[in-house]
Design a protein around this motif. Structure first.
Motif, PDB file in Angstrom:
ATOM      1  N   TYR A  19       0.801  -1.221   0.000  1.00 10.90           N
ATOM      2  CA  TYR A  19       0.000   0.000   0.000  1.00 10.90           C
ATOM      3  C   TYR A  19       0.834   1.271   0.000  1.00 10.90           C
ATOM      4  O   TYR A  19       0.298   2.364  -0.156  1.00 10.90           O
ATOM      5  CB  TYR A  19      -0.942  -0.012   1.201  1.00 10.90           C
ATOM      6  CG  TYR A  19      -1.925  -1.151   1.156  1.00 10.90           C
ATOM      7  CD1 TYR A  19      -2.703  -1.377   0.027  1.00 10.90           C
ATOM      8  CD2 TYR A  19      -2.067  -2.028   2.239  1.00 10.90           C
ATOM      9  CE1 TYR A  19      -3.599  -2.429  -0.034  1.00 10.90           C
ATOM     10  CE2 TYR A  19      -2.971  -3.084   2.184  1.00 10.90           C
ATOM     11  CZ  TYR A  19      -3.728  -3.280   1.057  1.00 10.90           C
ATOM     12  OH  TYR A  19      -4.616  -4.325   0.998  1.00 10.90           O
ATOM     13  N   PHE A  20       2.164   1.107   0.160  1.00  7.84           N
ATOM     14  CA  PHE A  20       3.038   2.276   0.142  1.00  7.84           C
ATOM     15  C   PHE A  20       3.942   2.291  -1.087  1.00  7.84           C
ATOM     16  O   PHE A  20       4.910   3.051  -1.136  1.00  7.84           O
ATOM     17  CB  PHE A  20       3.874   2.327   1.421  1.00  7.84           C
ATOM     18  CG  PHE A  20       3.044   2.480   2.656  1.00  7.84           C
ATOM     19  CD1 PHE A  20       2.360   3.649   2.908  1.00  7.84           C
ATOM     20  CD2 PHE A  20       2.912   1.436   3.557  1.00  7.84           C
ATOM     21  CE1 PHE A  20       1.568   3.798   4.036  1.00  7.84           C
ATOM     22  CE2 PHE A  20       2.129   1.561   4.685  1.00  7.84           C
ATOM     23  CZ  PHE A  20       1.448   2.743   4.924  1.00  7.84           C
ATOM     24  N   SER A  21       3.622   1.477  -2.077  1.00 11.76           N
ATOM     25  CA  SER A  21       4.347   1.549  -3.336  1.00 11.76           C
ATOM     26  C   SER A  21       3.912   2.809  -4.079  1.00 11.76           C
ATOM     27  O   SER A  21       2.725   3.145  -4.079  1.00 11.76           O
ATOM     28  CB  SER A  21       4.056   0.319  -4.203  1.00 11.76           C
ATOM     29  OG  SER A  21       4.569  -0.847  -3.599  1.00 11.76           O
ATOM     30  N   PRO A  22       4.838   3.526  -4.702  1.00 11.69           N
ATOM     31  CA  PRO A  22       4.472   4.759  -5.416  1.00 11.69           C
ATOM     32  C   PRO A  22       3.339   4.554  -6.425  1.00 11.69           C
ATOM     33  O   PRO A  22       2.483   5.426  -6.578  1.00 11.69           O
ATOM     34  CB  PRO A  22       5.777   5.151  -6.122  1.00 11.69           C
ATOM     35  CG  PRO A  22       6.850   4.586  -5.247  1.00 11.69           C
ATOM     36  CD  PRO A  22       6.293   3.292  -4.725  1.00 11.69           C
ATOM     37  N   ASN A  23       3.322   3.396  -7.077  1.00 15.66           N
ATOM     38  CA  ASN A  23       2.277   3.124  -8.074  1.00 15.66           C
ATOM     39  C   ASN A  23       0.901   3.034  -7.435  1.00 15.66           C
ATOM     40  O   ASN A  23      -0.104   3.465  -8.019  1.00 15.66           O
ATOM     41  CB  ASN A  23       2.593   1.836  -8.828  1.00 15.66           C
ATOM     42  CG  ASN A  23       3.040   0.711  -7.913  1.00 15.66           C
ATOM     43  OD1 ASN A  23       4.123   0.769  -7.336  1.00 15.66           O
ATOM     44  ND2 ASN A  23       2.210  -0.300  -7.750  1.00 15.66           N
ATOM     45  N   VAL A  24       0.826   2.468  -6.231  1.00 17.75           N
ATOM     46  CA  VAL A  24      -0.452   2.368  -5.525  1.00 17.75           C
ATOM     47  C   VAL A  24      -0.893   3.750  -5.035  1.00 17.75           C
ATOM     48  O   VAL A  24      -2.085   4.086  -5.094  1.00 17.75           O
ATOM     49  CB  VAL A  24      -0.357   1.367  -4.351  1.00 17.75           C
ATOM     50  CG1 VAL A  24      -1.638   1.377  -3.521  1.00 17.75           C
ATOM     51  CG2 VAL A  24      -0.090  -0.040  -4.873  1.00 17.75           C
ATOM     52  N   VAL A  25       0.056   4.547  -4.583  1.00 19.71           N
ATOM     53  CA  VAL A  25      -0.257   5.921  -4.175  1.00 19.71           C
ATOM     54  C   VAL A  25      -0.828   6.696  -5.361  1.00 19.71           C
ATOM     55  O   VAL A  25      -1.840   7.400  -5.238  1.00 19.71           O
ATOM     56  CB  VAL A  25       0.999   6.640  -3.635  1.00 19.71           C
ATOM     57  CG1 VAL A  25       0.683   8.101  -3.297  1.00 19.71           C
ATOM     58  CG2 VAL A  25       1.545   5.925  -2.398  1.00 19.71           C
ATOM     59  N   ILE A  26      -0.213   6.538  -6.523  1.00 19.43           N
ATOM     60  CA  ILE A  26      -0.674   7.219  -7.737  1.00 19.43           C
ATOM     61  C   ILE A  26      -2.094   6.792  -8.087  1.00 19.43           C
ATOM     62  O   ILE A  26      -2.958   7.626  -8.382  1.00 19.43           O
ATOM     63  CB  ILE A  26       0.286   6.930  -8.912  1.00 19.43           C
ATOM     64  CG1 ILE A  26       1.627   7.623  -8.679  1.00 19.43           C
ATOM     65  CG2 ILE A  26      -0.314   7.384 -10.238  1.00 19.43           C
ATOM     66  CD1 ILE A  26       2.719   7.201  -9.647  1.00 19.43           C
ATOM     67  N   ALA A  27      -2.353   5.481  -8.058  1.00 20.57           N
ATOM     68  CA  ALA A  27      -3.689   4.971  -8.387  1.00 20.57           C
ATOM     69  C   ALA A  27      -4.734   5.499  -7.410  1.00 20.57           C
ATOM     70  O   ALA A  27      -5.841   5.887  -7.813  1.00 20.57           O
ATOM     71  CB  ALA A  27      -3.682   3.441  -8.391  1.00 20.57           C
ATOM     72  N   ALA A  28      -4.391   5.526  -6.128  1.00 17.78           N
ATOM     73  CA  ALA A  28      -5.334   6.006  -5.109  1.00 17.78           C
ATOM     74  C   ALA A  28      -5.657   7.485  -5.313  1.00 17.78           C
ATOM     75  O   ALA A  28      -6.822   7.898  -5.201  1.00 17.78           O
ATOM     76  CB  ALA A  28      -4.758   5.774  -3.712  1.00 17.78           C
ATOM     77  N   ILE A  29      -4.653   8.292  -5.634  1.00 13.00           N
ATOM     78  CA  ILE A  29      -4.879   9.717  -5.893  1.00 13.00           C
ATOM     79  C   ILE A  29      -5.802   9.899  -7.097  1.00 13.00           C
ATOM     80  O   ILE A  29      -6.761  10.686  -7.054  1.00 13.00           O
ATOM     81  CB  ILE A  29      -3.538  10.447  -6.135  1.00 13.00           C
ATOM     82  CG1 ILE A  29      -2.734  10.528  -4.831  1.00 13.00           C
ATOM     83  CG2 ILE A  29      -3.771  11.850  -6.699  1.00 13.00           C
ATOM     84  CD1 ILE A  29      -1.321  11.063  -5.012  1.00 13.00           C
ATOM     85  N   GLY A  30      -5.513   9.179  -8.174  1.00  9.19           N
ATOM     86  CA  GLY A  30      -6.326   9.293  -9.381  1.00  9.19           C
ATOM     87  C   GLY A  30      -7.782   8.925  -9.140  1.00  9.19           C
ATOM     88  O   GLY A  30      -8.696   9.637  -9.566  1.00  9.19           O
ATOM     89  N   LEU A  31      -8.009   7.820  -8.433  1.00 12.38           N
ATOM     90  CA  LEU A  31      -9.383   7.378  -8.170  1.00 12.38           C
ATOM     91  C   LEU A  31     -10.105   8.355  -7.252  1.00 12.38           C
ATOM     92  O   LEU A  31     -11.287   8.659  -7.451  1.00 12.38           O
ATOM     93  CB  LEU A  31      -9.377   5.977  -7.547  1.00 12.38           C
ATOM     94  CG  LEU A  31     -10.748   5.305  -7.498  1.00 12.38           C
ATOM     95  CD1 LEU A  31     -11.150   4.810  -8.883  1.00 12.38           C
ATOM     96  CD2 LEU A  31     -10.755   4.143  -6.515  1.00 12.38           C
ATOM     97  N   PHE A  32      -9.409   8.833  -6.237  1.00 15.02           N
ATOM     98  CA  PHE A  32      -9.993   9.784  -5.290  1.00 15.02           C
ATOM     99  C   PHE A  32     -10.481  11.037  -6.025  1.00 15.02           C
ATOM    100  O   PHE A  32     -11.613  11.494  -5.823  1.00 15.02           O
ATOM    101  CB  PHE A  32      -8.945  10.152  -4.239  1.00 15.02           C
ATOM    102  CG  PHE A  32      -9.486  10.849  -3.023  1.00 15.02           C
ATOM    103  CD1 PHE A  32      -9.955  10.122  -1.944  1.00 15.02           C
ATOM    104  CD2 PHE A  32      -9.513  12.237  -2.946  1.00 15.02           C
ATOM    105  CE1 PHE A  32     -10.445  10.760  -0.798  1.00 15.02           C
ATOM    106  CE2 PHE A  32     -10.002  12.887  -1.820  1.00 15.02           C
ATOM    107  CZ  PHE A  32     -10.470  12.139  -0.746  1.00 15.02           C
TER     108      PHE A  32
END
Length: 360
Positions: free
Chosen positions: A264-277
């Motif tokens: 959950y702290f991989s940069p790619n997961v952070v990016i996906a979470a920001i985009g969806l939010f």
């Protein structure tokens, strides 16, 4: 590039406004609730990297990568909803924290009884192990999702302190914190750890970063950004694709399923979470049937999280899992069935005396 342009430039105070209508956060919570079940249905196939067909593994990889945002989104929703409010400490602890503690005690007791009832040697379990049942190998397969509850209790205890800071902080202060948080999680990631000096930024790491991120993105006005929905969808897709193909190439390289980009702290997961939010922030739900589903799932989401692993266990006992009808259809069908049964269980539990306080 879009991500930097969206978040990093400082704005006028007029660009900060909390939306009065928080139904978009309800929409996000429903998606995250479904996604966490989806993730748990798909995950077992990933660990069979060299034991199942490439097609089945790739299907599970795509499915799982699509929903890796689920826990970060849950935490971001918490930040968006709770940080803007003012709290009197004793009142907050009574109302907010007990709403988690009571269901937690109830459900960990249920899972404890379940584990004890399924032991091959009956109830022969040392007392100290029983107290520590949530983290023992015996209970791992049925209680592993409780890690989230431990984490969210810690977050809730910190909210009154964090709330006072963010409301006094400037945008520059918040971005400073978020930049250090991103650097901290990059440094801690196994892929980058051996290539980066070991700076001690642990105070900025952890899920508290998602809390602040959710708060910041919820009050930041992006209406002036052209095609914000398209851009946010592009950000989400970029994060997902990095997860899918990065995980594949790492697994091929190591000869086994490699989970580094799934964390959950991989940069790619952070990016996906920001985009969806951001996508959901700028999307309105108009379909009346979907609104009914949203209302029901949103109301029972916490209880659904508690019970869904137990439901998946018994579905599997009856031969219903992600492999039914093949993984392409089996994973979504099992997810829907688990969601429906879990929701029904929580709905019925809440009809019992004190059930609304215990079910979640």
């Amino acid at each position: 590039m879009y991500l930097c342009r969206l978040i990093l430039p400082l704005s006028r105070m007029s660009d900060f406004q909390q939306k009065e209508d928080t139904s978009w956060l309800d929409n996000l919570r429903v998606v995250a609730t479904i996604s966490v079940i989806f993730l748990h249905v798909a995950a077992p196939f990933l660990y069979k990297f060299d034991k199942i067909s490439g097609f089945n593994w790739w299907t599970a990889n795509v499915y799982d990568s699509l929903v890796r945002f689920c826990v970060p989104i849950f935490v971001m929703i918490t930040g968006a909803l709770l940080l803007p409010k003012d709290y009197e400490l004793s009142d907050y602890l009574k109302k907010r924290v007990t709403r988690i503690i009571l269901p937690f005690i109830f459900w960990i007791s249920i899972y404890l009884l379940h584990v004890l009832s399924t032991l091959k040697n009956g109830f022969k379990l040392p007392f100290l192990e029983m107290l520590n049942i949530g983290s023992t190998k015996i209970a791992y397969k049925t209680t592993y999702h409780f890690w989230y509850i431990y984490m969210i209790i810690g977050i809730y205890l910190f909210i009154p302190i964090l709330s006072k800071w963010v409301k006094r902080a400037t945008e520059k202060d918040i971005i400073y914190f978020l930049v250090l948080w991103v650097i901290a999680i990059i440094i801690a990631n196994p892929l980058f750890l051996k290539h980066i000096p070991d700076f001690n930024l642990k105070y900025f790491s952890g899920f508290v970063g998602y809390v602040v991120l959710g708060y910041y993105l919820s009050i930041r006005n992006f209406e002036k950004v052209k095609h914000i929905r398209t851009i946010s969808f592009f950000i989400f897709t970029t994060g997902v694709l990095l997860t899918i193909f990065g995980t594949y190439f790492l697994s091929i390289s190591n000869g086994r399923f490699t989970i580094d980009l799934y964390t959950y702290f991989s940069p790619n997961v952070v990016i996906a979470a920001i985009g969806l939010f951001l996508f959901f922030k700028h999307t309105n739900l108009v379909n009346p049937q979907l609104k009914v589903i949203r209302k029901f799932t949103n109301k029972h989401s916490f209880g659904i999280y508690f019970v869904h692993i137990l439901v998946l266990y018994y579905l599997s006992r009856f031969g219903v899992n992600g492999a039914v009808f093949g993984v392409v259809f089996g994973i979504p069908l099992t997810t829907i069935l688990c969601l429906a049964i879990s929701g029904l269980i929580i709905y019925l539990l809440k009809k019992l005396p004190f059930g609304d306080k215990l079910a979640g």
